[in-house]
Design a protein around this motif. Structure first.
Motif, PDB file in Angstrom:
ATOM      1  N   ILE A  61     -43.372  38.891  -2.121  1.00 14.13           N
ATOM      2  CA  ILE A  61     -43.234  38.455  -3.153  1.00 14.13           C
ATOM      3  C   ILE A  61     -44.627  37.278  -3.839  1.00 14.13           C
ATOM      4  CG2 ILE A  61     -41.712  36.409  -4.443  1.00 14.13           C
ATOM      5  CD1 ILE A  61     -40.050  36.920  -2.778  1.00 14.13           C
ATOM      6  N   ASP A  62     -44.873  38.034  -4.971  1.00 17.13           N
ATOM      7  CA  ASP A  62     -46.309  36.813  -5.770  1.00 17.13           C
ATOM      8  C   ASP A  62     -46.021  35.851  -6.061  1.00 17.13           C
ATOM      9  OD1 ASP A  62     -48.466  38.374  -3.678  1.00 17.13           O
ATOM     10  OD2 ASP A  62     -48.476  39.628  -5.182  1.00 17.13           O
ATOM     11  N   TYR A  63     -46.362  34.117  -6.394  1.00 14.85           N
ATOM     12  CA  TYR A  63     -45.225  33.343  -6.778  1.00 14.85           C
ATOM     13  C   TYR A  63     -46.219  33.269  -8.122  1.00 14.85           C
ATOM     14  CZ  TYR A  63     -41.308  32.996  -3.973  1.00 14.85           C
ATOM     15  OH  TYR A  63     -40.527  32.885  -2.913  1.00 14.85           O
ATOM     16  N   ASP A  64     -46.253  33.854  -8.979  1.00 15.05           N
ATOM     17  CA  ASP A  64     -47.246  33.588 -10.217  1.00 15.05           C
ATOM     18  C   ASP A  64     -47.477  31.715 -10.988  1.00 15.05           C
ATOM     19  OD1 ASP A  64     -49.051  35.591  -9.888  1.00 15.05           O
ATOM     20  OD2 ASP A  64     -47.280  36.406 -10.970  1.00 15.05           O
ATOM     21  N   ARG A  65     -45.829  31.697 -10.972  1.00 16.59           N
ATOM     22  CA  ARG A  65     -46.184  30.076 -11.641  1.00 16.59           C
ATOM     23  C   ARG A  65     -44.573  29.524 -11.157  1.00 16.59           C
ATOM     24  NH1 ARG A  65     -47.632  30.703 -17.302  1.00 16.59           N
ATOM     25  NH2 ARG A  65     -48.965  32.239 -16.950  1.00 16.59           N
ATOM     26  N   PRO A  66     -44.894  28.388 -11.479  1.00 20.11           N
ATOM     27  CA  PRO A  66     -43.318  27.727 -11.233  1.00 20.11           C
ATOM     28  C   PRO A  66     -41.928  28.286 -11.968  1.00 20.11           C
ATOM     29  CG  PRO A  66     -45.123  26.044 -11.365  1.00 20.11           C
ATOM     30  CD  PRO A  66     -45.801  26.855 -11.728  1.00 20.11           C
ATOM     31  N   VAL A  67     -41.260  28.106 -12.069  1.00 22.08           N
ATOM     32  CA  VAL A  67     -40.312  29.028 -12.733  1.00 22.08           C
ATOM     33  C   VAL A  67     -39.313  27.261 -12.489  1.00 22.08           C
ATOM     34  CG1 VAL A  67     -38.412  30.325 -12.415  1.00 22.08           C
ATOM     35  CG2 VAL A  67     -40.264  30.847 -11.018  1.00 22.08           C
ATOM     36  N   PRO A  68     -39.042  26.757 -13.637  1.00 20.01           N
ATOM     37  CA  PRO A  68     -38.477  25.979 -14.317  1.00 20.01           C
ATOM     38  C   PRO A  68     -36.605  26.466 -13.824  1.00 20.01           C
ATOM     39  CG  PRO A  68     -39.967  26.058 -15.778  1.00 20.01           C
ATOM     40  CD  PRO A  68     -39.818  27.719 -14.634  1.00 20.01           C
ATOM     41  N   VAL A  69     -36.135  25.237 -13.156  1.00 20.05           N
ATOM     42  CA  VAL A  69     -34.740  24.738 -13.747  1.00 20.05           C
ATOM     43  C   VAL A  69     -34.538  25.068 -14.788  1.00 20.05           C
ATOM     44  CG1 VAL A  69     -33.007  23.727 -12.472  1.00 20.05           C
ATOM     45  CG2 VAL A  69     -34.583  23.836 -10.642  1.00 20.05           C
ATOM     46  N   GLY A  70     -33.740  25.676 -14.969  1.00 16.36           N
ATOM     47  CA  GLY A  70     -32.904  26.252 -16.589  1.00 16.36           C
ATOM     48  C   GLY A  70     -33.268  27.310 -17.403  1.00 16.36           C
ATOM     49  N   ALA A  71     -34.665  27.852 -16.564  1.00 18.99           N
ATOM     50  CA  ALA A  71     -35.577  28.735 -17.335  1.00 18.99           C
ATOM     51  C   ALA A  71     -34.956  30.325 -17.263  1.00 18.99           C
ATOM     52  CB  ALA A  71     -36.830  28.678 -17.270  1.00 18.99           C
ATOM     53  N   ILE A  72     -34.837  30.890 -18.493  1.00 20.98           N
ATOM     54  CA  ILE A  72     -33.988  32.461 -18.261  1.00 20.98           C
ATOM     55  C   ILE A  72     -35.032  32.944 -17.641  1.00 20.98           C
ATOM     56  CG2 ILE A  72     -33.450  34.487 -19.891  1.00 20.98           C
ATOM     57  CD1 ILE A  72     -31.811  32.313 -21.807  1.00 20.98           C
ATOM     58  N   CYS A  73     -34.886  34.087 -16.811  1.00 18.47           N
ATOM     59  CA  CYS A  73     -35.994  34.749 -16.110  1.00 18.47           C
ATOM     60  C   CYS A  73     -35.562  36.430 -16.273  1.00 18.47           C
ATOM     61  CB  CYS A  73     -35.921  34.194 -14.576  1.00 18.47           C
ATOM     62  SG  CYS A  73     -37.033  35.181 -13.505  1.00 18.47           S
ATOM     63  N   ASP A  74     -36.331  36.898 -16.824  1.00 17.51           N
ATOM     64  CA  ASP A  74     -35.548  37.906 -17.156  1.00 17.51           C
ATOM     65  C   ASP A  74     -36.886  39.155 -15.661  1.00 17.51           C
ATOM     66  OD1 ASP A  74     -33.873  38.949 -19.199  1.00 17.51           O
ATOM     67  OD2 ASP A  74     -35.869  37.692 -20.664  1.00 17.51           O
ATOM     68  N   ILE A  75     -36.303  40.384 -15.294  1.00 18.00           N
ATOM     69  CA  ILE A  75     -36.863  40.535 -13.849  1.00 18.00           C
ATOM     70  C   ILE A  75     -35.711  41.770 -13.808  1.00 18.00           C
ATOM     71  CG2 ILE A  75     -35.824  41.007 -11.368  1.00 18.00           C
ATOM     72  CD1 ILE A  75     -34.767  38.149 -11.249  1.00 18.00           C
ATOM     73  N   THR A  76     -36.807  42.416 -13.616  1.00 20.51           N
ATOM     74  CA  THR A  76     -37.255  44.568 -13.641  1.00 20.51           C
ATOM     75  C   THR A  76     -37.259  45.075 -12.580  1.00 20.51           C
ATOM     76  OG1 THR A  76     -37.755  43.987 -16.728  1.00 20.51           O
ATOM     77  CG2 THR A  76     -38.196  46.548 -15.342  1.00 20.51           C
ATOM     78  N   ALA A  77     -36.667  45.343 -11.899  1.00 17.04           N
ATOM     79  CA  ALA A  77     -37.271  46.344 -10.893  1.00 17.04           C
ATOM     80  C   ALA A  77     -37.668  47.842 -10.933  1.00 17.04           C
ATOM     81  CB  ALA A  77     -36.155  45.814  -9.228  1.00 17.04           C
ATOM     82  N   ARG A  78     -38.206  48.688 -10.320  1.00 16.78           N
ATOM     83  CA  ARG A  78     -38.473  50.098  -9.918  1.00 16.78           C
ATOM     84  C   ARG A  78     -38.718  50.450  -8.369  1.00 16.78           C
ATOM     85  NH1 ARG A  78     -40.942  47.965 -14.903  1.00 16.78           N
ATOM     86  NH2 ARG A  78     -39.885  49.298 -17.062  1.00 16.78           N
ATOM     87  N   LEU A  79     -38.390  51.210  -8.458  1.00 18.27           N
ATOM     88  CA  LEU A  79     -38.422  52.504  -7.094  1.00 18.27           C
ATOM     89  C   LEU A  79     -39.898  53.564  -7.666  1.00 18.27           C
ATOM     90  CD1 LEU A  79     -38.057  53.556  -5.073  1.00 18.27           C
ATOM     91  CD2 LEU A  79     -36.773  55.659  -5.992  1.00 18.27           C
ATOM     92  N   GLU A  80     -41.160  52.974  -7.119  1.00 20.22           N
ATOM     93  CA  GLU A  80     -42.802  53.398  -7.322  1.00 20.22           C
ATOM     94  C   GLU A  80     -42.650  54.910  -6.350  1.00 20.22           C
ATOM     95  OE1 GLU A  80     -45.223  52.260  -8.964  1.00 20.22           O
ATOM     96  OE2 GLU A  80     -43.272  51.070  -9.352  1.00 20.22           O
ATOM     97  N   ARG A  81     -41.900  55.333  -5.726  1.00 20.75           N
ATOM     98  CA  ARG A  81     -41.900  56.368  -4.683  1.00 20.75           C
ATOM     99  C   ARG A  81     -41.250  56.085  -3.196  1.00 20.75           C
ATOM    100  NH1 ARG A  81     -46.093  53.561  -2.100  1.00 20.75           N
ATOM    101  NH2 ARG A  81     -46.430  54.665  -0.289  1.00 20.75           N
TER     102      ARG A  81
END
Length: 160
Positions: free
Chosen positions: A88-108
């Motif tokens: 995992i690369d954490y790009d910025r802090p994730v505030p408690v209570g913030a909505i987070c949309d996650i998308t995952a894909r099969l690359e190969r």
């Protein structure tokens, strides 16, 4: 064993007590993952139980959620799969209570190996984290068979 991947829409939880998606785990994240256009999607709000620093989501809680979303990759290929590695690369802090949309894909896919990527963004679309995972396709017996007395004795050769 294979099964028919579902059509776009909500996916069933792994099991009721799953830390990521189980509806009966009081400590769980209660994720609801859906399949859309060949990708896995989840919308999640981390709460105070998931805090690390005051007001900021703990990186381990983010890792748990990502591992669980990746765990739905079996629905993309019609076979069960398990985590071999997660980065995992954490790009910025994730505030408690913030909505987070996650998308995952099969690359190969290479034989039993599934190479996956994911991204989490906030409500404004700003990237919060990215992840890469290697999952291994397993037989359903993996989840029901006897466990070795000392799992540390298994070599990586048996997994790859």
């Amino acid at each position: 064993m294979t099964w028919e991947p579902p059509h776009d829409g909500p996916l069933p939880q792994h099991h009721h007590n799953c830390l990521g998606c189980g509806d009966r785990n009081p400590h769980g994240h209660h994720l609801q993952v859906r399949l859309e256009g060949g990708a896995l999607h989840a919308r999640h709000t981390f709460d105070e139980r998931h805090a690390g620093a005051p007001g900021i989501t703990h990186g381990g809680a983010i890792a748990t959620v990502l591992d669980d979303v990746f765990g739905f990759a079996g629905y993309l290929i019609g076979q069960p799969a398990v985590t071999r590695s997660l980065s995992i690369d954490y790009d910025r802090p994730v505030p408690v209570g913030a909505i987070c949309d996650i998308t995952a894909r099969l690359e190969r896919r290479e034989d039993r190996k599934l190479f996956l990527t994911a991204e989490g963004v906030d409500a404004s679309g700003a990237r919060l984290f990215t992840a890469r995972a290697l999952f291994l396709v397993v037989d359903l017996q993996h989840f029901h068979g006897p466990r070795p007395p000392d799992s540390s004795a298994r070599s990586s050769r048996t997994l790859l």
